[in-house]
Design an enzyme around this catalytic site. Sequence first.
Site, mmCIF file in Angstrom:
data_model
loop_
_atom_site.group_PDB
_atom_site.id
_atom_site.type_symbol
_atom_site.label_atom_id
_atom_site.label_comp_id
_atom_site.label_asym_id
_atom_site.label_seq_id
_atom_site.Cartn_x
_atom_site.Cartn_y
_atom_site.Cartn_z
ATOM 1 N N GLU A 143 2.909 -2.712 -11.299
ATOM 2 C CA GLU A 143 1.653 -1.298 -12.177
ATOM 3 C C GLU A 143 3.105 -0.100 -11.792
ATOM 4 O O GLU A 143 3.273 0.000 -10.587
ATOM 5 C CB GLU A 143 1.342 -1.148 -10.811
ATOM 6 C CG GLU A 143 -0.432 -2.440 -11.575
ATOM 7 C CD GLU A 143 -1.440 -2.081 -10.210
ATOM 8 O OE1 GLU A 143 -2.084 -0.659 -10.138
ATOM 9 O OE2 GLU A 143 -0.811 -2.505 -9.683
ATOM 10 N N ARG A 180 4.697 -13.202 -0.524
ATOM 11 C CA ARG A 180 5.170 -11.764 -0.066
ATOM 12 C C ARG A 180 6.333 -12.120 1.000
ATOM 13 O O ARG A 180 6.351 -12.780 1.752
ATOM 14 C CB ARG A 180 4.183 -10.554 0.400
ATOM 15 C CG ARG A 180 3.058 -11.126 -1.105
ATOM 16 C CD ARG A 180 2.036 -10.186 -0.661
ATOM 17 N NE ARG A 180 2.531 -8.259 -0.785
ATOM 18 C CZ ARG A 180 2.183 -7.897 -1.776
ATOM 19 N NH1 ARG A 180 1.372 -8.742 -2.586
ATOM 20 N NH2 ARG A 180 2.389 -6.130 -2.371
ATOM 21 N N LYS A 200 2.863 0.238 -1.272
ATOM 22 C CA LYS A 200 2.881 1.281 -1.753
ATOM 23 C C LYS A 200 2.260 2.720 -1.290
ATOM 24 O O LYS A 200 2.343 3.595 -1.416
ATOM 25 C CB LYS A 200 2.192 0.751 -3.102
ATOM 26 C CG LYS A 200 3.044 0.069 -4.073
ATOM 27 C CD LYS A 200 1.844 0.066 -5.617
ATOM 28 C CE LYS A 200 3.078 -0.502 -5.916
ATOM 29 N NZ LYS A 200 1.827 -1.125 -7.794
HETATM 30 P P1 ATP Z 1 1.649 -3.028 -2.929
HETATM 31 O O1 ATP Z 1 1.204 -4.075 -2.360
HETATM 32 O O2 ATP Z 1 3.175 -2.668 -2.601
HETATM 33 O O3 ATP Z 1 1.151 -2.071 -3.211
HETATM 34 P P2 ATP Z 1 1.913 -4.725 -5.912
HETATM 35 O O4 ATP Z 1 1.749 -6.028 -5.627
HETATM 36 O O5 ATP Z 1 0.499 -3.741 -5.385
HETATM 37 O O6 ATP Z 1 2.097 -3.575 -4.561
HETATM 38 P P3 ATP Z 1 2.658 -4.507 -8.414
HETATM 39 O O7 ATP Z 1 3.073 -3.609 -8.922
HETATM 40 O O8 ATP Z 1 1.475 -4.598 -8.777
HETATM 41 O O9 ATP Z 1 2.404 -3.866 -6.605
HETATM 42 O O10 ATP Z 1 4.108 -5.866 -8.014
HETATM 43 C C1 ATP Z 1 4.003 -6.199 -8.926
HETATM 44 C C2 ATP Z 1 5.066 -7.815 -8.376
HETATM 45 O O11 ATP Z 1 5.997 -7.792 -7.267
HETATM 46 C C3 ATP Z 1 4.088 -8.438 -8.246
HETATM 47 O O12 ATP Z 1 3.836 -9.731 -8.514
HETATM 48 C C4 ATP Z 1 3.904 -8.789 -7.102
HETATM 49 O O13 ATP Z 1 3.153 -9.723 -6.425
HETATM 50 C C5 ATP Z 1 4.902 -8.154 -6.137
HETATM 51 N N1 ATP Z 1 5.441 -7.844 -5.133
HETATM 52 C C6 ATP Z 1 5.453 -6.379 -4.404
HETATM 53 N N2 ATP Z 1 4.907 -6.129 -3.050
HETATM 54 C C7 ATP Z 1 6.084 -7.316 -2.405
HETATM 55 C C8 ATP Z 1 6.073 -7.952 -1.297
HETATM 56 N N3 ATP Z 1 6.102 -7.563 -0.281
HETATM 57 N N4 ATP Z 1 6.755 -9.707 -1.420
HETATM 58 C C9 ATP Z 1 7.172 -10.406 -2.419
HETATM 59 N N5 ATP Z 1 6.765 -9.971 -4.024
HETATM 60 C C10 ATP Z 1 5.740 -8.701 -4.065
HETATM 61 MG MG MG Z 2 -0.965 -5.166 -8.011
#
Ligand code: ATP
Ligand code: MG
Length: 544
Positions: free
Chosen positions: A31, A257, A267
């Site tokens: 995102e 994760r 984030k």
């Molecule tokens: P956050 O929880 O930090 O806000 P998010 O999942 O909302 O992160 P996105 O921008 O949607 O962030 O993430 C892009 C990709 O990165 C998604 O496929 C998400 O699952 C993956 N991702 C984010 N954080 C992790 C993590 N700590 N370990 C593994 N994959 C992750």
């Molecule tokens: Mg997300």
Amino acid sequence: MEEISNFIKTIMKNDLESGKAKKIITRFPPEPNAYLHIGHARALVTNFELAKEFGGYTNLRFDDTNPAKEDAEFVDAIIKDIEWLGYEPADVFFGSDYFEKTYQLALGLIERGLAYVDDLSQEEIREYRGTLNEPGKESPYRNRSVAENLQLFTEMKDGKYEEGSRVLRAKIDMAHPNINMRDPVLYRILYIHHHRQGDKWCIFPMYDFAHPIQDAIEGITHSLCSLEYDNHRILYDWVVDNCFGPHDYPQQIEFGRLNITNTIMSKRYLKELVQKGKVEDFDDPRMPTLVGLRRRGYTPEAIKKFILASGLSRINSTVEGSMLEHFLREDLKLKTKRLMAVVNPLKVVIDNYEEGQVEFLEAANNVENADLGTRKMAFSKYLYIDKDDFVLTKPDKHYKRLALGLEVRLYHAYFIKANSVEYNAHGEVSVVHCTYDPLTKSNTGFNARKPNGTIHFVEATTAKKALFNLFEPLILDDDETKNFLDRINPKSWIQVEGVIENADEPFNEGDKFQFIRDGYYAVDKVSRPEQLVFNRITSLKSGK
Ligand code: ATP
Ligand code: MG
């Protein structure tokens, strides 16, 4: 990259062997609402490495279907981060590029009696949804005619209705054991400017509807996501089945994760640290963002090795931060020149060395990698050594540094012996008077005596002053019950002034070195030729 062994790789391999998949096509779908952090690197590396390994490819798709949170600044930052990690997306797409197609597919669902416009409020929808133990209740608007639904949905799109007044829902099963299948919302009304679409749309698809459609349009085979989407997979399949027909692909696969000890990864928290002024910015060298790690001096190779070595499974995992440091040391060991810097200087005067003379000694730039060449290193009557390398009297037999009456080797130079000291007004040792032995010059094969260890030094009259940023974890792991803002380590960033040898180096931003007996350092972005600033990437040994 080395072999990755994980359950997703096994799935892909089997799919190719059985002929189910012709090619492996993945996507990385961030995102654009924040900077990427090292947790994202797991998703990124996994998607790109696996596709590459099987001769497939990976798209970068900005998941920008939720207009409230997005910002074009992040798009550029994310592209740069991916490039920095050494990956090239086959294509760059935006989820919002598919708004028209998604809308058409929603109309198709309505026509087939699989979606309806609901007038219940958000709160009522929640109430009607039921619980894990109780089935939900059907909305009184559930059985509207196709014609009415088509008209209402078109009017929603045309801006006839207020935010929150109506939604489009899938018509699935209000008694379904999986709550996500109880007529999930597909579209909601939002009067928000979109960073790419402007004001063209006032209805926006929900993630659960938009994402599978985007995957299907792009021909993604294996759609990897983190574990929290586990119980959305059934809806993902429903959307693909009902919009595109029965399918093998795209197929959603969840992985655990990545968490790292002493590291806040979400984030939201990272934003809070910046907004509350707890850190400089997203690229603060203590931040786990890729921009922060890059500024600090972390290398893409080390990050990738770390991600691969931390493994991949269907459970969330917490990995020791020291493992990343291990891969950094391994990566930098042979690549970096080894220079002399003294972070905590103490003056040394060589009483028997001629005043005004400076000699230049040949020094290997990396004793383990001859390719990095040699340099001329200054030596004279005036030197700096590290304060930690001197004590008045040898405390025990394990002490292998300088003390009064003891002789040590100066790395790449001579043996020196400490004879007396001067004190400053605070009663601290300010100068150590030594004598040197010209016979002991480095590389002359002198081995008649064994010194009490080897220490590093910087010649004082040619030395350059430098600032050294020394880091510790930003967040203390002591008390998990406390808010993370109250767990900020007050010593997480300490700046000290020291000296560095006058090496013939441009010291450009990001250049990396080993400072002998101390650690790996990178030139910080604020560094200038007249005021060098180095970030300690990591110490030479763990736990220092
Ligand atoms: P956050 O929880 O930090 O806000 P998010 O999942 O909302 O992160 P996105 O921008 O949607 O962030 O993430 C892009 C990709 O990165 C998604 O496929 C998400 O699952 C993956 N991702 C984010 N954080 C992790 C993590 N700590 N370990 C593994 N994959 C992750
Ligand atoms: Mg997300």
